[in-house]
Design a protein around this motif. Structure first.
Motif, short mmCIF file in Angstrom:
data_model
loop_
_atom_site.label_atom_id
_atom_site.label_comp_id
_atom_site.label_asym_id
_atom_site.label_seq_id
_atom_site.Cartn_x
_atom_site.Cartn_y
_atom_site.Cartn_z
N LEU A 176 0.77 -1.24 0.38
CA LEU A 176 0.56 -0.20 0.25
C LEU A 176 0.65 1.60 -0.27
CD1 LEU A 176 -2.51 -1.03 2.90
CD2 LEU A 176 -2.43 -1.12 -0.31
N GLY A 177 2.19 1.28 0.21
CA GLY A 177 2.61 2.22 -0.55
C GLY A 177 3.45 2.50 0.92
N ALA A 178 3.97 1.82 2.50
CA ALA A 178 4.38 1.85 3.58
C ALA A 178 6.43 1.57 3.30
CB ALA A 178 3.78 1.33 4.19
N ARG A 179 7.08 2.88 3.40
CA ARG A 179 9.09 2.88 3.23
C ARG A 179 9.20 2.34 4.19
NH1 ARG A 179 10.77 4.46 -1.90
NH2 ARG A 179 12.72 3.70 -0.30
N PHE A 180 9.09 1.69 4.82
CA PHE A 180 9.70 1.20 6.52
C PHE A 180 11.19 1.54 6.04
CE2 PHE A 180 6.60 -1.15 6.76
CZ PHE A 180 5.23 -0.56 7.87
N ASP A 181 11.86 1.20 5.44
CA ASP A 181 13.16 0.64 4.82
C ASP A 181 13.59 2.59 5.21
OD1 ASP A 181 11.79 1.34 2.67
OD2 ASP A 181 13.82 1.56 1.53
N LYS A 182 12.69 3.25 4.81
CA LYS A 182 13.66 4.35 5.07
C LYS A 182 13.43 5.37 6.22
CE LYS A 182 11.93 6.73 0.73
NZ LYS A 182 13.08 7.71 0.35
N LEU A 183 12.66 4.84 7.54
CA LEU A 183 13.52 4.88 8.54
C LEU A 183 14.10 4.35 9.47
CD1 LEU A 183 9.64 3.96 10.28
CD2 LEU A 183 10.58 6.01 10.58
N GLN A 184 14.67 3.43 8.52
CA GLN A 184 16.23 3.07 8.94
C GLN A 184 17.53 3.93 8.64
OE1 GLN A 184 17.15 -0.78 7.51
NE2 GLN A 184 14.42 -1.81 7.77
N GLN A 185 17.14 4.72 7.71
CA GLN A 185 17.59 5.98 7.51
C GLN A 185 18.07 7.06 8.08
OE1 GLN A 185 17.36 6.52 3.53
NE2 GLN A 185 17.91 3.94 2.62
N ALA A 186 16.79 6.96 8.73
CA ALA A 186 16.54 8.85 9.91
C ALA A 186 17.50 8.68 10.92
CB ALA A 186 15.35 8.39 10.54
N LYS A 187 18.76 10.72 10.74
CA LYS A 187 19.23 10.44 11.62
C LYS A 187 18.80 11.22 13.07
CE LYS A 187 22.18 11.27 8.05
NZ LYS A 187 22.87 13.11 7.03
N ASP A 188 17.45 11.32 13.26
CA ASP A 188 16.88 11.67 14.91
C ASP A 188 15.28 11.34 14.64
OD1 ASP A 188 16.47 13.97 12.98
OD2 ASP A 188 17.95 14.97 13.30
N LEU A 189 15.40 11.85 15.45
CA LEU A 189 13.09 11.85 15.72
C LEU A 189 12.89 12.56 15.07
CD1 LEU A 189 13.56 10.88 19.79
CD2 LEU A 189 12.83 9.38 18.01
N THR A 190 13.80 13.67 14.48
CA THR A 190 12.89 14.79 13.57
C THR A 190 12.36 13.88 12.45
OG1 THR A 190 13.46 16.85 15.34
CG2 THR A 190 12.20 16.81 12.70
#
Length: 405
Positions: A176-190
């Protein structure tokens, strides 16, 4: 050491409790339900403030929490469940801590996927040290003819009824379009919050997904029985699907992904062994020596919780970890269980309760006792709840037994 002590010689299959209750209607009997515990062991230890030589009773669940309690040097940890699969998981994890050559071998066996050498580790170090019941469970072959212990050569965290359901749900959201892989690239909570809003929330708000979240059979498959569904609805006037979205948002946005193995498992990421703080406590190197020394003090008990407590002496238990077991019980059953807890609890004993709802799942009548009283600190409970990285429960309560003067 007598390794057969991990299981009693005589067991009785009794009414559903704990992880057996975890999945209503569609749950297969006596199959592995969860391969890890969905409760933050760091919070448990803060809540219980265990003293050395404590006598602890807990549900078995995925065993992670029980093994983490070994860091407090307890006298005994009684892990109660009527599901032999969960007890077999508990035993092999405990035996891995004792019998595998070193910490690296334990980490590879319990935390890393795609480790074919784990088959040799099982045969050389663990099989002969398992009880008959646990050995029978892990040696049994599945539908394609592979012994169950092959799970340790794949990805243990992907095994179990709950984990299979989670994997299916994750696949659906990805479609349905969720990109959970992008969360792994986050540098901080923002950045985590931005990624959640942009790439995951739209999938959670998809009409098809919301339609499925209104179906009872889907919720049952995800681990919610009717009592828990009712408690979730009572926690908020929103639709149940919106409550679940709020919980998922907290899990994925309020804590660093890199430090939260619960979030990592939800998004399909394996344990990050390079970051010790992100591992479950029982797999962290700093506590390994203590866990190895005291792992023989873990005692699986195939039983209902109330039946097990009825066999214990008065004032003999220092801590009770109920997790969300009370969510599944009728008030009369809760009253009967609490009577046994009150009888078995030593002075100063603590009881840890989690609930999917936000209200205490204990009727006031359980506190109507002339000889003892139980106290709790609402502010402290909320503080612990706010720090719980699992984030899927709606409340946490800690009660301490106080003798009346």
């Amino acid at each position: 050491m007598n390794t057969k002590a991990f299981f009693p010689n005589k067991t009785t299959i009794l009414d559903s409790f704990s992880t057996s209750k975890f999945f209503a209607d569609l749950k297969p009997q006596h199959k592995l339900i969860q391969s890890q515990t969905w409760a933050d062991s760091h919070i448990d230890l803060l809540a219980l403030d265990l003293k050395p030589a404590a006598n602890i009773v807990t549900i078995a669940a995925g065993a992670c929490h029980a093994l983490a309690y070994l860091s407090a040097k307890p006298a005994a940890i009684h892990c109660v469940d009527d599901n032999p699969a969960q007890l077999a998981l508990l035993e092999i994890k405990a035996k891995a801590l004792i019998h595998l050559p070193d910490y690296d071998a334990v980490l590879k066996f319990l935390a890393l996927p795609h480790q074919t050498d784990n088959l040799k580790r099982y045969q050389r170090h663990l099989r002969a040290n398992l009880s008959d019941q646990a050995s029978h469970y892990w040696q049994k072959r599945n539908l394609i003819g592979r012994p169950r212990y092959f799970a340790f050569s794949e990805n243990l965290q992907e095994h179990g009824y709950y984990n299979t359901s989670l994997r299916a749900l994750r696949f659906l959201l990805t479609q349905l379009g969720a990109r959970f892989d992008k969360l792994q690239q986050a540098k901080d909570l923002t950045q985590q919050n931005q990624i959640f809003e942009q790439t995951i929330l739209p999938a959670l708000q998809n009409h098809y997904f919301l339609f499925l979240m209104r179906r009872r059979f889907v919720l049952n498959r995800l681990g919610f029985n009717q009592n828990q569904i009712t408690r979730l609805k009572n926690a908020n006037q929103d639709e149940l699907s919106q409550i679940l979205i709020q919980r998922l948002r907290r899990l994925l946005c309020d804590f660093s992904i890199q430090d939260n193995h619960f979030a990592q498992q939800v998004i399909g990421q394996t344990y990050q062994i390079q970051q010790q703080q992100s591992l479950p406590l029982y797999l962290q190197k700093e506590v390994f020596p203590q866990l190895r020394q005291y792992a023989h003090r873990v005692h699986p008990q195939q039983n209902r919780l109330i039946n097990f407590l009825q066999q214990q002496s008065e004032q003999s238990i220092d801590a009770f970890v109920l997790q969300d077991h009370l969510d599944y019980l009728h008030p009369d059953d809760i009253k009967a269980l609490w009577q046994e807890i009150n009888r078995c609890a030593a002075p100063g004993a603590k009881v840890l309760i989690r609930s999917l709802g936000t209200q205490l799942p204990l009727p006031q009548l359980v506190f109507q006792n002339a000889e003892t009283s139980w106290q709790t600190n609402a502010l402290r409970n909320q503080e612990l709840q706010n720090k719980d990285r699992c984030a899927l429960y709606g409340s946490l309560f800690v009660f301490e037994k106080i003798a009346k003067i």
